[in-house]
Design an enzyme around this catalytic site. Structure first.
Site, mmCIF file in Angstrom:
data_model
loop_
_atom_site.group_PDB
_atom_site.id
_atom_site.type_symbol
_atom_site.label_atom_id
_atom_site.label_comp_id
_atom_site.label_asym_id
_atom_site.label_seq_id
_atom_site.Cartn_x
_atom_site.Cartn_y
_atom_site.Cartn_z
ATOM 1 C CG HIS A 102 -1.701 1.225 1.442
ATOM 2 N ND1 HIS A 102 -3.058 1.295 1.205
ATOM 3 C CD2 HIS A 102 -1.340 2.472 1.880
ATOM 4 C CE1 HIS A 102 -3.484 2.521 1.483
ATOM 5 N NE2 HIS A 102 -2.457 3.248 1.901
ATOM 6 C CD GLU A 103 1.799 3.320 3.709
ATOM 7 O OE1 GLU A 103 1.926 4.396 3.113
ATOM 8 O OE2 GLU A 103 0.831 3.074 4.454
ATOM 9 C CG HIS A 140 0.366 6.272 -0.734
ATOM 10 N ND1 HIS A 140 -0.751 6.741 -1.383
ATOM 11 C CD2 HIS A 140 -0.082 5.676 0.406
ATOM 12 C CE1 HIS A 140 -1.827 6.452 -0.670
ATOM 13 N NE2 HIS A 140 -1.446 5.802 0.408
#
Length: 458
Positions: A24-25, A28
């Site tokens: 998920h990170e 980003h």
């Protein structure tokens, strides 16, 4: 071996969730760097640092509390209007690298001070040469891609896990119900208490007609009152329509057809599976039929349909989350029973994974499929939850970027001056309230999963 399998299931689940958080990170970080942004940290967890490694300008590491993660993208908050001139693009550093913009260190009012402190902390990371790499200066569509990247990764993880299960183990295409007794229900209990154990008094005073008649598992229905029956729907309709009258059952047992006399009993039962609370008095015998699940495999189209349907359910669950967590809190203090279909924390998910892995009810392939489905479901929930348009969730930043695009577009059409960047810092009080609410809900769920865990039906 049961303890080993339980531990293995818990470990697999938690490792998979931590990997999902890390991905998920990355969702980003990667687009942020592609767009020229400066990312100084990528961490899984919160609190004290357990391990980290500096690679280039980014520090990668693990924190002590593995309940989330974050990336530090420099320049998320713009300086306040009092620090900017009219063109909204005041230089940050002079030619000698000295900071030009000076942020206020004190303000009147609690919320104003919160905003000021957050803005000052953010700008401590801004160095000379970072002027064109600040997140707030990115085009609005780049901000949307960066902030949507994280939850989109979770949705992709869910999609590929679901697809992997459906294309290998398959999915239940239909359930064939045979006119064969699988279980004889020993006593009559209210419909909303189906499945509970009978008391001694109930076994003595209120046995089911099937138990009185001596029906046994494996008995096959062949007729009802002399009329041949070939499937379960026929025998069920005949029983329900018989009321409390005597009836003659034709059953096949051990290859021999015999006649069994029973007196069905009228009792309120749900006729529609979609409305279990709507009861109708009907004839009742007291048997559970044999049910065979028929599996089929599915590809990306089936998975897409499944994801769409699951998304609708998850969105409804998210809307009801505060009420659901309140009910979990009621169960935690002993005021009601824990809803087996209610929300669970990562701790609860780990317990469920361990119980599935250690259960004798499933073969290895079914355990693997169940764990994959559980991990996929968590990713689906995490992805959709993060799209909620409230700070500090990713959806809050996406909403800010879209609002910036709308403001600037309207100003351009009207021939008015550019209104500048949306100042997300002004929404920090909302972010603090939302974060506090999420923290409270998380603590309630974790405590409930420890002290009043969800009971699985096996």
């Amino acid at each position: 071996m049961t303890a080993v399998y339980y531990t293995l299931g818990v470990v697999i689940f938690f490792v998979a969730i931590l990997a999902s958080i890390g991905l998920h990170e990355f969702g980003h970080m990667i687009p942020a760097k592609k767009f020229g942004g400066k990312v100084t940290q990528w961490f899984i967890g919160f609190g004290p640092t357990v391990w980290s490694k500096q690679i280039g300008e980014t520090e990668y590491g693990l924190k002590a509390i593995p309940l989330g993660g974050y990336v530090k993208i420099v320049g998320m908050l713009p300086p306040g209007a009092e620090q900017l001139d009219e063109d909204r693009d005041h230089p940050i550093f002079d030619e000698d690298g000295e900071r030009v913009i000076r942020l206020r260190r004190s303000n009147t009012g609690l919320f104003a001070q919160m905003v000021s402190d957050a803005r000052a902390a953010e700008w401590e990371h801004v160095k000379a040469g970072d002027e064109d790499r600040l997140f707030y200066r990115m085009a609005w569509w780049k901000k949307v891609i960066v902030m949507a990247g994280g939850p989109t990764v979770n949705l992709l993880i869910a999609f590929f896990l679901f697809w992997g299960v459906f294309s290998t183990i398959g999915y239940v295409e239909r359930v064939d119900t045979r006119p064969v007794v699988d279980e004889v229900i020993p006593c009559i209990v209210p419909a909303d208490e189906d499945g509970r154990a009978c008391t001694a008094a109930e076994l003595r005073e209120n046995p089911t007609p099937a138990r009185v008649a001596g029906l046994e598992p494996g008995d096959r229905f062949v007729s009802f009152n002399g009329e041949p029956v070939s499937d379960w729907e026929e025998i069920r309709s005949a029983i329900r329509g018989n009321g409390s009258e005597p009836a003659t059952l034709g059953i096949e047992r051990d290859g021999e057809v015999r006649q069994v006399e029973v007196v069905t009993e009228v009792t309120p039962r749900p006729l529609d599976a979609d409305n279990p609370g709507e009861l109708t008095p009907v004839g009742f015998l007291g048997v559970m039929p044999v049910q065979n699940e028929v599996y089929a495999t599915g590809g990306p189209l089936y998975t897409t349909d499944f994801m769409a349907e699951s998304t609708a359910h998850v969105v409804v669950a998210i809307g009801k989350l505060p009420v659901s967590v309140w009910n979990v809190g009621q169960a935690l203090v002993g005021l009601e029973e824990r809803d087996p279909n209610g929300p669970v924390s990562v701790v609860g998910g780990g317990r469920i994974a361990g119980e599935i892995a250690s259960s004798d009810e499933f073969v290895v392939s079914e355990k693997a499929a169940s764990l994959a489905m559980a991990i996929a479901t968590f990713n689906l929930f995490i992805g959709l939850f993060n799209f909620i348009p409230l700070l500090p969730l990713d959806g809050g930043h996406i909403a800010s970027a879209l609002w910036e695009a709308v403001r600037r577009g309207v100003a351009r059409l009207r021939g008015r001056p550019d209104p500048g960047y949306v100042d997300a810092a002004r929404l920090l009080p909302v972010a603090y309230v939302v974060a506090s609410g999420l923290l409270v809900m998380g603590v309630v769920l974790i405590l409930a999963d420890i002290f009043v865990p969800v009971e699985l039906p096996f």
